[in-house]
Design a protein around this motif. Sequence first.
Motif, PDB file in Angstrom:
ATOM      1  N   GLN A  58       0.785  -1.142  -0.019  1.00  0.00           N
ATOM      2  CA  GLN A  58       0.026  -0.155   0.025  1.00  0.00           C
ATOM      3  C   GLN A  58       0.860   1.155  -0.301  1.00  0.00           C
ATOM      4  OE1 GLN A  58      -3.513   0.261   2.768  1.00  0.00           O
ATOM      5  NE2 GLN A  58      -2.774   2.197   3.568  1.00  0.00           N
ATOM      6  N   PRO A  59       0.907   2.044  -1.005  1.00  0.00           N
ATOM      7  CA  PRO A  59       1.854   3.377  -1.177  1.00  0.00           C
ATOM      8  C   PRO A  59       1.175   4.306  -0.188  1.00  0.00           C
ATOM      9  CG  PRO A  59       0.372   2.937  -2.991  1.00  0.00           C
ATOM     10  CD  PRO A  59       0.071   1.902  -2.361  1.00  0.00           C
ATOM     11  N   ASP A  60       2.232   5.018   0.286  1.00  0.00           N
ATOM     12  CA  ASP A  60       2.029   6.219   0.976  1.00  0.00           C
ATOM     13  C   ASP A  60       1.740   7.706   0.178  1.00  0.00           C
ATOM     14  OD1 ASP A  60       1.705   5.034   3.715  1.00  0.00           O
ATOM     15  OD2 ASP A  60       3.790   5.003   4.039  1.00  0.00           O
ATOM     16  N   GLY A  61       2.564   7.524  -1.160  1.00  0.00           N
ATOM     17  CA  GLY A  61       2.568   8.720  -2.019  1.00  0.00           C
ATOM     18  C   GLY A  61       2.453   8.109  -3.532  1.00  0.00           C
ATOM     19  N   ALA A  62       3.011   9.036  -4.386  1.00  0.00           N
ATOM     20  CA  ALA A  62       2.948   8.894  -5.630  1.00  0.00           C
ATOM     21  C   ALA A  62       4.107   8.281  -6.294  1.00  0.00           C
ATOM     22  CB  ALA A  62       2.602  10.234  -6.355  1.00  0.00           C
ATOM     23  N   HIS A  63       5.017   8.193  -5.295  1.00  0.00           N
ATOM     24  CA  HIS A  63       6.548   7.592  -6.075  1.00  0.00           C
ATOM     25  C   HIS A  63       7.019   6.798  -4.965  1.00  0.00           C
ATOM     26  CE1 HIS A  63       6.040  11.579  -7.670  1.00  0.00           C
ATOM     27  NE2 HIS A  63       6.565  11.071  -8.914  1.00  0.00           N
ATOM     28  N   PRO A  64       6.344   5.596  -4.850  1.00  0.00           N
ATOM     29  CA  PRO A  64       6.706   4.733  -3.676  1.00  0.00           C
ATOM     30  C   PRO A  64       7.882   3.510  -4.187  1.00  0.00           C
ATOM     31  CG  PRO A  64       4.627   3.761  -4.583  1.00  0.00           C
ATOM     32  CD  PRO A  64       5.187   5.153  -5.120  1.00  0.00           C
ATOM     33  N   PRO A  65       8.587   2.827  -3.778  1.00  0.00           N
ATOM     34  CA  PRO A  65       9.714   1.877  -4.134  1.00  0.00           C
ATOM     35  C   PRO A  65       8.845   0.933  -4.648  1.00  0.00           C
ATOM     36  CG  PRO A  65       9.522   1.627  -1.864  1.00  0.00           C
ATOM     37  CD  PRO A  65       8.827   2.947  -2.034  1.00  0.00           C
TER      38      PRO A  65
END
Length: 779
Positions: free
Chosen positions: A102-109
Amino acid sequence: MSRRSGTGWAADLALGARLVFAGGRNGLLRTLMTALGVGLGVALLLTSTSVSTMLGGRSERTAARDDQFFGVDQPPPGDRTLLVMAADTTYRDAAIRGRLLQPDGAHPPVPPGLTRLPGPGELVVSPALARLLDSADGALLRPRLAHPVVGTIADRGLSGPNEYAYYLGTDRLRPGGGTMRIDRFGTEPSGEALDPVLMLLVLIIFVVLLLPIAVFIAAAVRFGGEARDRRLAALRLVGADTVTTRRVAAGEALVGAVFGLLAGAVLFLLGRQLVERVTLEGISAFAEDVRPSPALTVLIVLAVPALAVAVAQLALRRIVVEPLGVVRRSADRRRRLWWRLTVPIVGVALLAPLRGGIDQTGGPVNQAQVITGVVLLLVGVAALLPWLVEAVVGRLRGGSVSWQLAIRRLQLDSESSARMVSGVAVAVAGGIALQMLFAGVQHDYVRATGQDVSRAQTMVLVRGDLAGADAGSLAERFRSVPGVDRAVSVLDATVSPVGSVPDEYGERPGTLLRIADCTAVRELASPDRCVDGDMFQIVDDQSPARADLPAPGQQVELGFRDPETTRWTVPSGLRTVPTRTDPSGSRVTGLLATPGALGPATLHGLGATVYLTMDLARPDTIELVRNVAAGIGPGADVQTLRATEEVTRFAQLRRGLYVGVVATLLLLGASLLVGILEQLRERRRSLAVLVAFGTRRGTLGASVLWQTALPVLLGLALAILLGTALGGILLALVGQAVRLDWSSIGAMSGIAAGVVLLVTGASLPVLWRLLRPTGLRTE
């Protein structure tokens, strides 16, 4: 042909090489059989030298995708962070690696092998898992992963081509519990150091798996030895001296060895393409990882021809090549026993000073001394076997026609048969010794877990927020699974003092609160009585340190994360009861409430533990339980309870030994088949003559079986004797009492005998063809 002074060793070697191709079709067939026998051994040696690169590639890929950074501070949420939860599962004893993302932002690893993160409810799977889900065998797994598949994990994101793995996108993760926040994937590959006992096991496994191959290669270069000796006698007739014949023999051996190296390289490259189809003990390898170590490859290329020349020269010591023929093993000269016994005795002498000096906490092992001693003991099997076969068959008389044919053949030439089965005997001796060592030290690596499998066989851990959960209905969901006899459910929450400050991950420090009905209460504590509405303080009388429990009347908050907490006042009149070890082996302190004392339907942040009593003999039951658990929450973990557990590295070495010994015996079986076919081909005319004089085909087939079986039985007897002796010595090295592991001895001997029987059976069709009248034809 008189030897001119200008003729040097190079010319003699070249003459030997030319003679290989000057023997017509029979000469080429002999060379082909030698090349095939040597090539099989070389192929396995090349594969063995590729183990380090296979393990290295696997380790690099698993380290590059690592996302469980325990003991490391987690980053704060941001545009480049990601929440991840391990969601591993098992299907039909096959491990499946799973991750919720689940990503926190727009550019997760993005993990290796993926081009983008899957969206909520989207699934990315490995190719092997995709095939399983699409097949009929995956019917019980599909409900567990009932999400649309939007992609496939590339090779660089997998430990091996047949690994089962998936990534599932979600929007239901919250920090804390089993969820971690990361800003990258990957760690540095690290290797866990082996203790001295495990290092000893590794060294012995290395010797046991490779030495039989070297023994067989030494035997393979002697294929067609009788025809070679006749050619050397012809050279003596035209004027070649003894030195010349030895050089010519070396030239012939070099040709067979070089062709064997080429055949081995071809077999290795062909087998390399098939490696991705094989999975052993859950481990598979990519073909590109099967790369021999350059240094060891050079060693093999140099050692195999050198071994071939050395064996050819040693073989000439046993015969006298004269112009009028070849004289072998005169009746008044028997094989000497003293030097054959000296080999294992020297091995024992090397290992004896290490007695009792190797343990788990001791210093490093003297690897050279251990390897040399074990090699000499196992070489003693190969050295003693020809003497033993000759001594036994020389005293055998009478019997059926097939028996007499076999015994007479062995009396005339016992060395060839003993030479062929010596590799099998060495492998069995080494396998028996290793199994004894494993059995002797396993109590140091097999530990009691404390889990009570008489009360429950499976435990389900549900992480996450089960808001409004009811322990009774949760247990009922599992109780409805066929094969589940009993289900006990417990809800877990955290009690924190009002005003306690959450940590950087939003979690509050606190005390465990468990909510369970009276049946479950008795699994966790030992109250004198229990009715719905009771509440207890559970303390551990066996622990010197008492937990700091909230006092009656104190206001606390239920839940480990803001803002999902509920105010609650600890009731007065709590009864203090001793804790009880639960089925998983844990003893906990804290608060224990029945549902009537604290309605769980209004609480947030609840987890759950469910203990199941079930019939594990029904294979579908555990899969259905896992499906029910997956339906409760994505973080549900189904664990099988066990009374004991084995240390991972020890278990890996045991599996590696089993796989390696079986692979080695199968290769030796294939090589033994080549040797039997070569012997049959050399005897084709004599066999055809016997048929022409009225000998039944079944009699000749039985004679071939006896001719193979007797050296094998003698070899197994010798292998058991020296293998148990070596096993006893190895146990003495690690300070353990000597105990015979009869099951391992029987298993190793049975596998070897089975391989030999299969090989002999596979040679019979060739024997029937050689018995045709055309076998009387000669060139």
